[in-house]
Write a protein that holds these residues in place. Structure first.
Motif, PDB file in Angstrom:
ATOM      1  N   VAL B 290       0.850  -1.200   0.000  1.00 43.81           N
ATOM      2  CA  VAL B 290       0.000   0.000   0.000  1.00 43.81           C
ATOM      3  C   VAL B 290       0.882   1.246   0.000  1.00 43.81           C
ATOM      4  O   VAL B 290       0.649   2.210  -0.741  1.00 43.81           O
ATOM      5  CB  VAL B 290      -0.955   0.004   1.227  1.00 43.81           C
ATOM      6  N   ARG B 291       1.943   1.188   0.820  1.00 40.85           N
ATOM      7  CA  ARG B 291       2.840   2.357   0.873  1.00 40.85           C
ATOM      8  C   ARG B 291       3.518   2.570  -0.483  1.00 40.85           C
ATOM      9  O   ARG B 291       3.653   3.683  -0.966  1.00 40.85           O
ATOM     10  CB  ARG B 291       3.891   2.167   1.979  1.00 40.85           C
ATOM     11  N   GLN B 292       3.919   1.443  -1.092  1.00 35.71           N
ATOM     12  CA  GLN B 292       4.551   1.559  -2.414  1.00 35.71           C
ATOM     13  C   GLN B 292       3.558   2.104  -3.442  1.00 35.71           C
ATOM     14  O   GLN B 292       3.914   2.939  -4.282  1.00 35.71           O
ATOM     15  CB  GLN B 292       5.069   0.190  -2.866  1.00 35.71           C
ATOM     16  N   ALA B 293       2.314   1.669  -3.326  1.00 36.46           N
ATOM     17  CA  ALA B 293       1.283   2.149  -4.260  1.00 36.46           C
ATOM     18  C   ALA B 293       1.154   3.669  -4.147  1.00 36.46           C
ATOM     19  O   ALA B 293       1.039   4.381  -5.158  1.00 36.46           O
ATOM     20  CB  ALA B 293      -0.046   1.470  -3.945  1.00 36.46           C
ATOM     21  N   ILE B 294       1.205   4.165  -2.912  1.00 32.34           N
ATOM     22  CA  ILE B 294       1.110   5.627  -2.721  1.00 32.34           C
ATOM     23  C   ILE B 294       2.333   6.302  -3.345  1.00 32.34           C
ATOM     24  O   ILE B 294       2.221   7.311  -4.050  1.00 32.34           O
ATOM     25  CB  ILE B 294       0.995   5.975  -1.214  1.00 32.34           C
ATOM     26  N   ALA B 295       3.501   5.697  -3.130  1.00 32.87           N
ATOM     27  CA  ALA B 295       4.729   6.290  -3.668  1.00 32.87           C
ATOM     28  C   ALA B 295       4.690   6.362  -5.192  1.00 32.87           C
ATOM     29  O   ALA B 295       5.058   7.372  -5.790  1.00 32.87           O
ATOM     30  CB  ALA B 295       5.935   5.484  -3.201  1.00 32.87           C
ATOM     31  N   TYR B 296       4.213   5.286  -5.825  1.00 34.41           N
ATOM     32  CA  TYR B 296       4.150   5.263  -7.291  1.00 34.41           C
ATOM     33  C   TYR B 296       3.102   6.243  -7.832  1.00 34.41           C
ATOM     34  O   TYR B 296       3.174   6.667  -8.971  1.00 34.41           O
ATOM     35  CB  TYR B 296       3.809   3.852  -7.792  1.00 34.41           C
ATOM     36  N   LEU B 344      -1.898  -2.036  -5.300  1.00 33.30           N
ATOM     37  CA  LEU B 344      -3.063  -1.960  -4.403  1.00 33.30           C
ATOM     38  C   LEU B 344      -3.884  -3.240  -4.495  1.00 33.30           C
ATOM     39  O   LEU B 344      -4.318  -3.798  -3.472  1.00 33.30           O
ATOM     40  CB  LEU B 344      -3.947  -0.779  -4.796  1.00 33.30           C
ATOM     41  N   ALA B 345      -4.082  -3.703  -5.743  1.00 35.48           N
ATOM     42  CA  ALA B 345      -4.858  -4.925  -5.949  1.00 35.48           C
ATOM     43  C   ALA B 345      -4.144  -6.113  -5.299  1.00 35.48           C
ATOM     44  O   ALA B 345      -4.759  -6.921  -4.595  1.00 35.48           O
ATOM     45  CB  ALA B 345      -5.055  -5.158  -7.438  1.00 35.48           C
ATOM     46  N   GLY B 348      -4.598  -6.516  -1.777  1.00 31.88           N
ATOM     47  CA  GLY B 348      -5.942  -6.909  -1.340  1.00 31.88           C
ATOM     48  C   GLY B 348      -6.912  -5.742  -1.306  1.00 31.88           C
ATOM     49  O   GLY B 348      -7.941  -5.798  -0.631  1.00 31.88           O
ATOM     50  N   PHE B 349      -6.565  -4.658  -2.001  1.00 30.64           N
ATOM     51  CA  PHE B 349      -7.470  -3.505  -2.038  1.00 30.64           C
ATOM     52  C   PHE B 349      -7.779  -3.121  -3.492  1.00 30.64           C
ATOM     53  O   PHE B 349      -7.436  -2.035  -3.949  1.00 30.64           O
ATOM     54  CB  PHE B 349      -6.854  -2.303  -1.315  1.00 30.64           C
ATOM     55  N   PRO B 350      -8.440  -4.018  -4.241  1.00 34.07           N
ATOM     56  CA  PRO B 350      -8.702  -3.702  -5.650  1.00 34.07           C
ATOM     57  C   PRO B 350      -9.618  -2.491  -5.816  1.00 34.07           C
ATOM     58  O   PRO B 350      -9.604  -1.830  -6.850  1.00 34.07           O
ATOM     59  CB  PRO B 350      -9.378  -4.974  -6.172  1.00 34.07           C
ATOM     60  N   ASN B 351     -10.408  -2.208  -4.783  1.00 33.16           N
ATOM     61  CA  ASN B 351     -11.307  -1.044  -4.888  1.00 33.16           C
ATOM     62  C   ASN B 351     -10.724   0.217  -4.254  1.00 33.16           C
ATOM     63  O   ASN B 351     -11.428   1.196  -4.023  1.00 33.16           O
ATOM     64  CB  ASN B 351     -12.654  -1.358  -4.236  1.00 33.16           C
ATOM     65  N   GLY B 352      -9.465   0.169  -3.918  1.00 32.17           N
ATOM     66  CA  GLY B 352      -8.808   1.341  -3.350  1.00 32.17           C
ATOM     67  C   GLY B 352      -8.801   1.357  -1.836  1.00 32.17           C
ATOM     68  O   GLY B 352      -9.426   0.498  -1.187  1.00 32.17           O
ATOM     69  N   LYS B 377      -6.031  10.184  -5.855  1.00 31.07           N
ATOM     70  CA  LYS B 377      -7.388   9.775  -6.240  1.00 31.07           C
ATOM     71  C   LYS B 377      -7.342   8.954  -7.546  1.00 31.07           C
ATOM     72  O   LYS B 377      -8.079   7.993  -7.714  1.00 31.07           O
ATOM     73  CB  LYS B 377      -8.229  11.046  -6.439  1.00 31.07           C
ATOM     74  N   ARG B 378      -6.438   9.368  -8.444  1.00 31.11           N
ATOM     75  CA  ARG B 378      -6.352   8.686  -9.746  1.00 31.11           C
ATOM     76  C   ARG B 378      -5.920   7.227  -9.597  1.00 31.11           C
ATOM     77  O   ARG B 378      -6.158   6.410 -10.461  1.00 31.11           O
ATOM     78  CB  ARG B 378      -5.363   9.423 -10.667  1.00 31.11           C
ATOM     79  N   ALA B 379      -5.249   6.940  -8.481  1.00 32.78           N
ATOM     80  CA  ALA B 379      -4.816   5.563  -8.267  1.00 32.78           C
ATOM     81  C   ALA B 379      -5.819   4.797  -7.394  1.00 32.78           C
ATOM     82  O   ALA B 379      -5.580   3.650  -7.033  1.00 32.78           O
ATOM     83  CB  ALA B 379      -3.446   5.573  -7.601  1.00 32.78           C
ATOM     84  N   GLY B 380      -6.890   5.477  -7.036  1.00 34.04           N
ATOM     85  CA  GLY B 380      -7.888   4.826  -6.187  1.00 34.04           C
ATOM     86  C   GLY B 380      -7.592   4.973  -4.694  1.00 34.04           C
ATOM     87  O   GLY B 380      -8.151   4.271  -3.856  1.00 34.04           O
TER      88      GLY B 380
END
Lengths: 312, 517
Positions: B290-296, B344-345, B348-352, B377-380
């Motif tokens: 999740v943290r990496q998803a935010i970073a990307y 994110l998916a 385990g958070f495919p819906n954000g 927001k664009r990444a969910g």
């Protein structure tokens, strides 16, 4: 008269105590740690705890309250948590600036507002009335900081008549320079309030029997308006002047900041930002004191203007 | 009646004639964004308005060359020379002779230096005492020698004996005679300008020190005005009542000032780095993906454009650029929206996900977080912003109440400071040794500690580099961009050096500073 004053002053003391207690509580409920603000971002938890102890903020609330209340009675309001200077000294050094600004603004407000209100009333539903009403509405709608910036751009930048930074060195011209724009800014707002009240009060009084009889007896119109009607219409105007003093002081906060004049307004903004508890408490005492005293003065003025008012 | 008329006429005429005169060419008027400068004791004042002014009155044993920021530009100040033992634990400074304290308080000697450092290390008299925790003893073997012995080597001894915070040298006789409170009202140093007058809410006046050891200043006076309203400060500058002023961190302000004739605008260091600290102790941020998803999901260039190209720059590492030890090519996560969504998916958070941020209402900091919110927001990723007043923000983030903390700060320009305050486990919020580790990061403790006492410069740099890599990999925080300090001044003012940075956050005014016309 004597009994009235004693009663009102007794009431004032109770009001002051209530406000002080309320302020004491409110200031401590508001989140934000003065020790943190004073020491800055880089301070560690130990240093912050030590500072809290030094400021007496870790003492039980009831103890802090007692120290504060007994101190206030003795005239000791403590020292500013931020500057380390005595609160009373800081307040007294800027109080004259705010009082002076308030009084001059109020005089401007009365000088413009009362004649305009009367003029509008005696010309009801004619051009002068419309013009006056629109002008006062404009005056009421303008936030004081916007009008302040407009005055600065016009008189300080374009015409270069006044400096942007208010300064005063004791001479009459320096005093005038530092006072003119801020007082005009607040005075115009005050004038807008007074015009409206003066107009409606005059309209009401002009309907009264004694005005009709005076006119029927052939008393000249000018005398009817200025001697008979205005004297009675002034009572609500005085009430408004007294009541709006609070608003005036509130507006002076913004005016002082924009015109960069020293004053209570600037002091309270700084104290709020820095969570300077002792300073905030001291300021609230002063504000309450001013409002209470103005109320008493307003009552006394009624009696002076209208002998039928009994002070009891 | 006639008399009153005359007085009013005279006042009016005076007002008209006395309208903003051109500044006298030896008086420098500076505008600062504050209602006050706070206590005037250099060992207690840590606010921008105070620091900017105190540097004109005080010297350190050493200083960073005026206009520069990096410790590599360290040069003599009150000390002419210095040596250190090979283990970095013993430092000897040779003082300049004949330096005079302001107001006739006599010659500045090693006794004053020893007194100053003891005062800076004492938490009763200093807000910076923790900087001197490694001090074992400070001695004066003779009138012009100061010897400092440390309990253990520290990353920069010179950094805490320079003209900054506790390193400012005070005159012992004056400090003792005036007492703590008296000294805070009437500071006495050895610098090019001497304190003369302080008018609350209005100004502080400094005058030239005719006995300054580098020569008599060319300016006769500095009038330091407190003007909290941004608009009024701008107007006062425009009308010529100010020669120099602190600006706003807004691109529009820079453009407006640059359009005025005869004005120089400087975006100087130290830059304050905006970083998003992710609270790794709480779900969903305890999940690395999740943290990496935010970073990307964060596009540094987009935010850079948003904040203003002339006043900000993209961050390069978890330590601001230009600091001693910053890894200028640190392996930051690049902007990659697809990767962000995929991570994110996978987590385990495919819906954000939704995360909360308590944020200050200070406009420039709030708008940054709002822009970040739009990017995420664009990444969910939904960033719920809870805006609170600035002092409240500082209190609540230290109570560990925010999942995402946007913190913007500049520090002494050595990697160690940023790393130990933001990423060492000792600094985790809500612990007795807490400073500003909001993310609960603890992945680089060993490297940070080892680098502190490492005397081999190359090894020290390597340790700091590894620490940065580990912190970035773990995504304790996401460095986004750096905001510069903005100042405007008349181009007829010759500062006497090239202004690129000032650790004290205000331009140094030197003995050579002068107006050219």
């Amino acid at each position: 008269m004597g009994a009235f004053l004693v009663k009102r002053l007794g009431f004032a003391v109770v009001t002051l105590w209530a406000v002080l207690s309320l302020v004491f509580v409110v200031v401590r409920i508001v989140p934000g740690d003065p020790a943190q603000v004073i020491l800055g971002d880089q301070a560690d938890a130990t240093a912050i705890a030590a500072m809290r102890t030094r400021l007496g903020l870790d003492a039980p609330l009831i103890e802090q309250y007692w120290t504060f209340l007994t101190g206030a009675i003795r005239g000791d309001w403590g020292v500013s948590l931020v500057t380390g200077r005595p609160v009373i000294q800081e307040i007294l050094s800027v109080l004259p600036w705010t009082l002076e600004l308030t009084v001059v603004s109020m005089l401007i407000g009365v000088a413009i507002g009362v004649p305009l209100g009367v003029w509008a009333a005696i010309n009801r539903n004619r051009m002068p009335d419309y013009v006056t009403r629109i002008a006062s509405l404009l005056g009421l709608s303008f936030p004081p900081f916007v009008s302040a910036i407009i005055l600065l751009i016009l008189f300080a930048i374009m015409l270069r008549w006044f400096p942007v930074i208010s300064a005063r060195s004791g001479s009459a011209s320096a005093w005038f320079q530092s006072m003119a724009l801020p007082a005009l800014n607040l005075g115009l707002i005050m004038a807008a309030y007074i015009t409206r009240v003066a107009r409606s009060a005059m309209l009401e009084v002009m309907q009264e029997d004694y005005v009709r009889s005076a006119r029927a007896k052939g008393v000249p119109w000018r005398v009817v308006v200025w001697r008979h009607a205005l004297r009675n219409a002034l009572i609500p105007v005085i009430t408004v002047v007294g009541l709006y003093l609070g608003i005036l002081i509130g507006n002076s906060v913004l005016t002082e900041i924009v015109f960069n004049r020293p004053g209570l307004g600037k002091l309270i903004v700084g104290a709020l930002n820095q969570r300077d508890y002792t300073m905030l408490q001291g300021m609230m005492v002063i504000y309450t004191l001013i409002v209470v005293l103005v109320n008493i003065a307003t009552d006394l003025t009624y009696a002076f203007v209208d002998p039928r008012v009994k002070l009891s | 009646m006639k008399k009153t008329g005359l007085v009013i006429a005279a006042a009016l005429a005076g007002a008209l004639l006395g309208s903003p005169a051109l500044a006298q060419k030896t008086v420098l008027t500076v505008g600062m964004q504050s209602t006050d400068a706070g206590v005037l004791d250099p060992h207690l004042n840590s606010g921008t308005p105070g620091k900017a002014m105190l540097q004109w009155m005080f010297n350190g044993l050493v200083r960073i060359k005026p206009g520069e920021l990096s410790p590599e530009f360290m040069e003599p100040d009150l000390a002419e020379s210095w040596t250190s033992s090979t283990d970095g634990k013993e430092w000897t400074f040779k003082l300049r002779q004949g330096v005079q304290c302001h107001l006739g308080y006599g010659e500045f000697t090693s006794e004053d230096a020893v007194y100053s450092l003891a005062r800076a290390a004492n938490k009763e008299t200093s807000a910076f005492s923790s900087d001197y925790a490694a001090f074992d003893k400070v001695e004066a073997p003779d009138k012009y020698t100061v010897k400092i012995t440390l309990k253990q080597a520290i990353p920069s001894l010179l950094g805490i004996v320079m003209n900054y915070h506790g390193g400012n040298m005070v005159c012992k006789k004056a400090a003792e005679e005036l007492g703590k409170e008296g000294f805070a009202k009437k500071p006495v140093g050895t610098g090019p300008f001497m304190f003369q007058e302080y008018v609350p809410q209005q100004y502080a006046k400094l005058v030239a020190n005719p006995n300054y050891f580098r020569g008599k200043p060319k300016l006769t006076e500095i009038l330091y005005r407190f003007i909290p309203s941004d608009s009024s400060r701008d107007l006062a500058f425009q009308s010529g009542e100010l020669d120099m002023m602190l600006g706003r961190q807004e691109q529009a302000w820079v453009d407006r000032m640059n359009a005025l004739p005869g004005v120089k605008v400087v975006a100087m260091g130290p830059a304050e780095m905006s970083m998003l600290h992710l609270n790794m102790s709480q779900p969903p941020l305890d999940n690395l993906k999740v943290r990496q998803a935010i970073a990307y999901a964060i596009d540094r260039n987009a935010i850079w454009q948003f904040r203003g190209k002339n006043i900000s720059r993209p961050a390069v590492s978890v330590v601001p650029s230009g600091y001693l030890g910053t890894d200028e090519k640190a392996p930051l996560y690049p902007f990659d929206l697809a990767k962000s969504k995929a991570l994110l998916a996978e987590a385990g958070f495919p819906n954000g996900v939704t995360v909360k941020a308590i944020n200050t209402t200070l406009p420039s900091m709030l708008s940054f977080t709002e822009a970040t919110q739009a990017l995420l927001k664009r990444a969910g990723i939904t960033l719920e912003i809870q805006p609170v007043e600035h002092a409240t923000f500082h209190q609540q983030i230290r109570q560990d109440l925010s999942q995402v903390v946007h913190f913007q700060a500049a520090r002494f320009p050595i990697a160690d400071v940023y790393l130990s305050q933001f990423f060492h486990s000792r600094a985790i919020v809500k612990t007795p040794t807490a400073v500003t580790n909001f993310s609960h990061c603890n992945v680089a403790d060993a490297e940070i500690d080892a680098a502190r006492s490492e005397t081999d410069k190359a090894k020290q740099l390597a340790l700091w580099k590894t620490a940065q890599e580990k912190i970035i990999k773990e995504v304790c925080a996401i460095p986004v961009n750096e905001m510069m300090q903005l100042w405007a001044y008349k181009d007829s003012l010759d500062l006497g050096y090239d202004l690129k940075a000032s650790l004290n956050l205000g331009p140094p005014v030197l003995e050579t500073t002068r107006f050219t016309k």
